[in-house]
Every structure is written in C-alpha cells, then in structure tokens.
Design an enzyme around this catalytic site. Structure first.
Site, PDB file in Angstrom:
ATOM      1  CG  ASP A  68      51.637  13.482  43.140  1.00 41.30           C
ATOM      2  OD1 ASP A  68      50.561  13.006  43.528  1.00 41.30           O
ATOM      3  OD2 ASP A  68      52.414  12.883  42.380  1.00 41.30           O
ATOM      4  CG  ASP A 103      52.168  49.011  32.526  1.00 44.80           C
ATOM      5  OD1 ASP A 103      51.570  49.535  31.562  1.00 44.80           O
ATOM      6  OD2 ASP A 103      52.217  49.528  33.655  1.00 44.80           O
ATOM      7  CE  LYS A 118      35.877  27.823  34.178  1.00 43.32           C
ATOM      8  NZ  LYS A 118      34.598  27.262  34.301  1.00 43.32           N
ATOM      9  CE  LYS A 143      35.839  33.051  31.786  1.00 46.18           C
ATOM     10  NZ  LYS A 143      35.494  31.698  31.297  1.00 46.18           N
ATOM     11  CG  HIS A 147      35.058  29.838  27.949  1.00 39.66           C
ATOM     12  ND1 HIS A 147      35.636  28.976  28.864  1.00 39.66           N
ATOM     13  CD2 HIS A 147      33.858  30.181  28.480  1.00 39.66           C
ATOM     14  CE1 HIS A 147      34.821  28.806  29.887  1.00 39.66           C
ATOM     15  NE2 HIS A 147      33.741  29.528  29.693  1.00 39.66           N
ATOM     16  CG  HIS A 169      32.516  29.588  37.039  1.00 38.42           C
ATOM     17  ND1 HIS A 169      33.333  30.548  36.482  1.00 38.42           N
ATOM     18  CD2 HIS A 169      31.854  29.019  35.999  1.00 38.42           C
ATOM     19  CE1 HIS A 169      33.159  30.580  35.174  1.00 38.42           C
ATOM     20  NE2 HIS A 169      32.280  29.665  34.851  1.00 38.42           N
TER      21      HIS A 169
END
Length: 486
Positions: free
Chosen positions: A411, A231, A406, A226, A224, A404
């Site tokens: 603070d 380089d 997350k 991404k 899952h 979508h």
C-alpha cells in the site's frame, strides 16, 4: 561360512530397519508441515540407504552442541539488554500507520520492543555506488566496524573494501568480520585472511564446513545475513553480498546480480547490533553487546514520521518470526502488494495468503528473475505459477540480470527489505534478517525501483503458460516434491 554371511546380512537388515523406524518416529513426533513430513518419509522409504544419509545430513541437526547451548539462552540474555534499551523512550515510535500497525504489534509482543524512530533511511540500488559509499563510511569510522556476509568474493571492488577495512584497523578502529564458511569459501582460501588478521581485524569463519562437522550439525544451515554496523550509528542491510557485480558468477551467463541495500543513520544500529552480538556469541562464545544509544547523538536529524523493526531468524531467535511477519504483512494489504524475490518456493500458508490478497481485490505483483543460477529452485518455483496466475497475481520475469533483491511493498507505505528469499531455507532454517520500515518516503523510493524492475521484465501470460509442454509439467512436479527440502 554361509551361516556367517547370512548372520551379517541379517544384522545389516535389522540395523537398517531400526534406523528407518527411528527416523520415522522422529519425523512423526516433531510437528512438521504435512508436505515436509511426507517428503521425508517418501525419501527414506523409496531411496534405500541414501535416504537415511540425506536425513542424517539435512533432516534434524541444526547447530553443534556448544553452539546450541548458547543459542538456547541467547535471546533471553539479549532481552535483559532490551529492557535497558526501553528506558530510552525518545527512540520508540508510539503509533504506526494503519497498514503497519498489526505487523509492528506482532514484533513488539514477540521481540520485546516497539519500532525505532529517529532514523535517516536511504535506499541504495546500485552496487557500485553502494560500495563507494561504504568505503567512505569505513574510512570515516572512529570506533568500531562490524560486518557479516554470506559471500565475500575477492576481486574488484571487494578488494577495495578489504583495503579500507585494513586501513581503519591499523589506525585503531576495532573491526570484526564474520563470513559464512560455505558462501565465502574463496575468501578463506585467499591471502586476505592472514593480511586482515595481521592488521588487527577479527575474522571469524561462521558455521565451518569440513568432514568432521557434518556429523554434528546440518551442513546446509548457513549464515545468510548481510549486516554492516559502523560506530554503533550507521548500519547497512539488504540483499547484497560483498562481491564485484562485474566479476561475480560471470561464467554463468545470467548477467549482473541486481541488489538492494539500506543505509541507516540512527538508533536502529543498536538493535541490529544486538543481532550481530548474538551471532558472534553463538559462533565464538564471546559476548559483545553494543553500547546503549547516545542521546546527544540521536538528537541530530530526527525523523519522527517513520519507524523500523528488525526481525532476525535462525537457531536461538524467536521461532517462525519471519514467516509470521510475512503472513501478517500480506494480510494487511488493502490496495497493492509488490514482491521481488530471486527464489520463489513459498510455504502453503504464504501461497494461500498471496492468492487470497489478489482474490480480495489487492493488486498483487511478483517480480522474479527470468534467468536463474539455481536450476532446482527455478523448476520448483514454476509449479506455483498456475495457482498464482489463476488467482489474478501478475508475475513479471526480470530480463536484465539476476534479480537478487528481496523486497515487499504494501500500500505504498510499508516496506520489508532484507535477506529473506521466499523459500523454505530462508523461512525455516538460515540465519536471516529483515527490516520492516513504516515510512511513506522510503516506500515511494522502493516503488520507483520496483517499477524500474517491471519495465525491464516480461509479463507471464496465463494463456501461454497453460499451453506449456506436458513434460515440463512433470518436471515441475518432481522438483515440487523436493521443495520442502530446498
């Protein structure tokens, strides 16, 4: 003949109860959470035969034997590399902000290194702009490009990324692409696979889904993450899959998917590269550890006022690390805590931490989608609303598409961005990644983005919620019963 049938019947019953006894033993011997154990026990005892099949597919097996063998030693091997990395003292942050200190200490003791400084971090909030910047970076790449995505769906701007990757491969850039088999099923059925391989790109289908493999590992364990690394200096991570937002799940009627990504220049690419190399070795058996940082390169554009930790989860990585990090972050909040997640099915510990934060005076807000692509998760999440609202948590339901993103902001200083949903699958099962960022400037930008989400959301009213229909409460409880299995 009757004796024969009775014998067969008795044998089937005996085998059935032996399987039940064996699974019961396995559930009890392994210390799971009580809700999870009870859910499994009720499933195998209440649903004859089907319960056993569900357990066989989802209950215990994680990786295939070869992958498991590599995963069991992968982090210890990486630790040797981390020890070499520690000699580059100029990239490590010695002191963190007050709100971030506990979490960075946890990461240091469990993962072996301190937070990384000297990075330039950019928060990207528009998918079209993200793709445009990414394509530019791909065309400018000189040495290597590594990518891993859960979903790559051909069409639209995703094809533009594919073309850029092919162009770079043909001019000598070493390109590796790892995609989840289930999430990217359309990609692996498309002509792009052969086209990419012919151009020299290494394409790997992670955690392959087929009939024979369902007997060797859990079929719902997914890659899952991404991640993009260019380089060994530029890195991307966040919630965005490689899809065109104008085309992805258009028929569902929920609108465009709204995502966040980070683009970072600096030595954090090395630690993200370690995670990528671990995933690559688990899947292929080959080791591709990144090169150690180039001191001259990282003297450019130094940022001494921020630091980043990378947390990875999944088989082979420090156990329960992301769950511990989330708890530590939430308990560190003193003034404000804002969370965005598309899937809200928290563990009991996380639910308690969020409610406790609100009850001790922290301004707690959770932003979730109003429209959802998963009916199961949508209904399972509703059972938590009453407890959250009673504790004083504000729940905002985003109206302009499927949120979508997350993210967690604490603070106005500490940010967590990544692939982790607040559900059981992300917390305990999948290969996930989270960036922990101690940077007031970055957090300010995240705060602006979250406020935009809130402005496009409706606030859930506690009184109206308490008057919802009785049948919906029953439905919520049914799906809540399944939540440990989601």
């Amino acid at each position: 003949m009757d004796i024969f049938y009775n014998l067969i019947k008795s044998l089937i019953i005996l085998i059935y109860w032996l399987l039940i006894a064996n699974i019961t033993y396995r559930i009890l011997i392994k210390r799971r959470s009580i809700p999870s154990s009870m859910s499994w026990l009720l499933t195998i005892y209440i649903i004859p035969f089907i319960g056993i099949v569900i357990w066989f597919f989802f209950g215990e097996f994680y990786l295939e034997k070869r992958q498991k063998k590599i995963a069991n030693k992968i982090w210890s091997i990486s630790n040797k590399y981390l020890n070499q990395l520690k000699s580059y003292k100029y990239i490590f942050q010695i002191k963190n902000s007050e709100v971030a200190t506990s979490l960075f200490q946890l990461c240091k003791h469990r993962q072996g290194i301190s937070g990384i400084k000297n990075n330039n971090i950019t928060l990207l909030t528009n998918t079209q702009k993200i793709i445009k910047i990414l394509i530019r970076d791909i065309y400018l790449a000189r040495k290597n490009i590594e990518m891993v995505f859960y979903i790559w769906k051909p069409g639209g701007v995703a094809d533009d990324v594919a073309s850029a990757l092919i162009h770079s491969a043909k001019r000598g850039v070493h390109c590796r692409l790892m995609l989840d088999s289930a999430g990217s099923i359309e990609f692996f059925r498309s002509p792009w696979v052969k086209i990419m391989k012919r151009s020299g790109i290494e394409v790997v289908e992670a955690l392959k889904v087929n009939f024979f493999r369902i007997f060797t590992r859990r079929i719902d364990l997914r890659q899952h993450r991404k991640i993009i690394i260019i380089d060994n200096y530029i890195s991307y991570s966040g919630s965005m899959n490689l899809v065109d937002p104008f085309l992805f799940k258009k028929s569902s009627g929920i609108g465009q998917w709204i995502d966040l990504m980070t683009r970072i220049e600096g030595p954090i690419a090395t630690t993200i590269g370690i995670i990528y190399s671990c995933d690559w070795e688990i899947e292929t058996g080959y080791k591709i550890l990144p090169k150690l940082p180039n001191k001259e390169m990282f003297k450019k554009k130094l940022n001494h006022n921020s630091s980043i930790q990378v947390i990875a989860s999944g088989p082979g990585f420090p156990k329960n690390m992301i769950h511990q990090a989330l708890l530590t972050a939430i308990y560190s909040a003193r003034k404000e805590l804002t969370m965005t997640t598309p899937y809200l099915v928290p563990s009991d510990d996380l639910l308690h931490a969020i409610c406790t934060a609100a009850q001790r005076g922290v301004k707690v807000s959770i932003i979730i989608p109003l429209y959802h692509d998963s009916i199961l998760v949508k209904w399972a999440s509703r059972v938590f609303f009453s407890e959250l609202l009673e504790a004083g948590v504000k729940i905002y339901q985003f109206k302009k598409g499927l949120l979508h993103s997350k993210s967690i902001l604490i603070d106005q200083q500490l940010s967590l961005i990544g692939t982790v949903n607040l559900d059981m699958r992300s917390l305990w099962l999948n290969f996930e990644i989270t960036l922990v960022i101690d940077d007031s400037k970055f957090s300010h930008n995240l705060e602006i983005t979250q406020k935009e989400y809130i402005n496009n959301s409706q606030l859930l009213d506690k009184n109206i919620w308490s008057m919802r229909a009785y049948w919906t409460r029953i439905l919520e409880k049914i799906f809540y019963f399944l939540s440990p299995l989601l």
